[in-house]
Design an enzyme around this catalytic site. Sequence first.
Site, short mmCIF file in Angstrom:
data_model
loop_
_atom_site.label_atom_id
_atom_site.label_comp_id
_atom_site.label_asym_id
_atom_site.label_seq_id
_atom_site.Cartn_x
_atom_site.Cartn_y
_atom_site.Cartn_z
N GLU A 1 0.96 -1.30 0.02
CA GLU A 1 -0.12 0.18 0.15
C GLU A 1 0.95 1.14 0.01
O GLU A 1 2.05 1.29 0.72
CB GLU A 1 -0.84 0.04 1.05
CG GLU A 1 -2.04 -0.77 1.09
CD GLU A 1 -2.83 -1.12 1.99
OE1 GLU A 1 -2.16 -1.45 3.36
OE2 GLU A 1 -4.04 -1.40 2.13
N CYS B 1 3.51 8.26 1.37
CA CYS B 1 4.00 7.52 2.42
C CYS B 1 4.26 6.06 1.47
O CYS B 1 2.98 5.47 0.88
CB CYS B 1 2.98 7.34 3.51
SG CYS B 1 3.35 5.83 4.75
N CYS C 1 5.45 -7.71 6.42
CA CYS C 1 6.42 -7.29 7.27
C CYS C 1 6.57 -8.41 8.37
O CYS C 1 5.63 -9.16 8.66
CB CYS C 1 5.93 -5.95 8.11
SG CYS C 1 7.20 -5.55 9.04
N CYS D 1 5.12 -5.74 15.17
CA CYS D 1 4.71 -4.84 16.28
C CYS D 1 3.49 -5.00 16.65
O CYS D 1 2.44 -4.93 15.79
CB CYS D 1 5.16 -3.40 15.85
SG CYS D 1 6.84 -3.10 15.07
N CYS E 1 0.32 -2.68 15.09
CA CYS E 1 0.41 -2.64 13.84
C CYS E 1 -0.08 -3.46 12.92
O CYS E 1 0.26 -4.72 12.73
CB CYS E 1 1.73 -2.27 13.12
SG CYS E 1 2.14 -2.04 11.48
N CYS F 1 -1.55 5.75 10.52
CA CYS F 1 -0.37 4.79 11.05
C CYS F 1 -0.93 3.77 11.52
O CYS F 1 -1.80 3.84 12.41
CB CYS F 1 0.37 5.77 12.06
SG CYS F 1 1.86 5.69 11.85
#
Length: 328
Positions: free
Chosen positions: A78, A91, A98, A102, A105, A319
């Site tokens: 994205e 961004c 990933c 985290c 996230c 975020c």
Amino acid sequence: VQRLGAISEKPYRAAQILEAVYKKYAVSYNDITTLSKPLRGKLAVQVPFPVIREASRQISSDGTIKFLFSFQDGETAETVFIPTEKRATLCISSQAGCKFGCGFCASGLGGFKRHLLCGEILAQVLYVQKEVKGRVSHVVFMGVGEPFDNYENVLAAARMLNAPEGFHIAARHITISTCGVVPGIERFAAEKIQVELSVSLHAPDEAMRSRLMPVNRRFPLTMLMRACRDFAQKTNRQVTFEYILIRDLTCTPMAAKELVKLTKGWLAKVNLIPYNVVKEFPYLAPSKEDIQGFKSMLEREGVICTLRTPRGSDIAAACGQLRHVKGK
Ligand code: SF4
């Protein structure tokens, strides 16, 4: 130039191609009419353009646009376009998926698929510029993925974003954001490029950070802070710490005190990010009063800090929300 040399083409062709791609937004050799037709055909086979296809697009009420792109092998990533009066920020993602997981996230939820190639990273910028019919002024490597886990491709992309023959974006307008991969920070400190460094800190002590960010077990907070201070000293550049404000966890007076200890008195800046609720996680957003109280505590101690205005939260582009809605 090397790749053109390998197929017996003259080096000056590289300048023609770069000019067409970066200044005239060519997305295929067919768009580059300064090249002969046979040459366009040859290049398309031997030095193919990176494939990027728009799989979906969501537009927020605040003007933020979230693109989901798919690449040649079907992997996706994205990219979020965030326009304001003064800036056009993009961004971008550096990996498909990933591996760092985290704890707040959504990008890490689907697991790691693969690194994005330099061309695939840059293709996100090219595509969006063409779509919005304007120049991107700022680029942040804060989309899906850990940039320092894909170091070579990310640095090569940052160089092309900055290069006059490329996107010609000021180095200070390009930010690489890491979750705390210490060897990457050390290596980045030695690079001759003035690109900004941002570190996702998100918690002010070892225990809380290990709970929220598994990377802390590999590169503990003490080691991370030492690397960041060394970076600032060596480069004379500020380090920005992203800090997520979660109710009753990271957004407490005690946490503010600890954060002051880490960031006071050197070239550090803190960017406070109120937590965006993601239903898979048990965390809560802080109240306006808690956010203000936290910020005031830092400011009273002389810590430079800013509060990030959430953008695109209605389309899960804020975020930590990327890939939350669309997923794979
Ligand atoms: S915050 Fe960054 S490093 Fe952490 S899981 Fe999300 S994308 Fe990965």
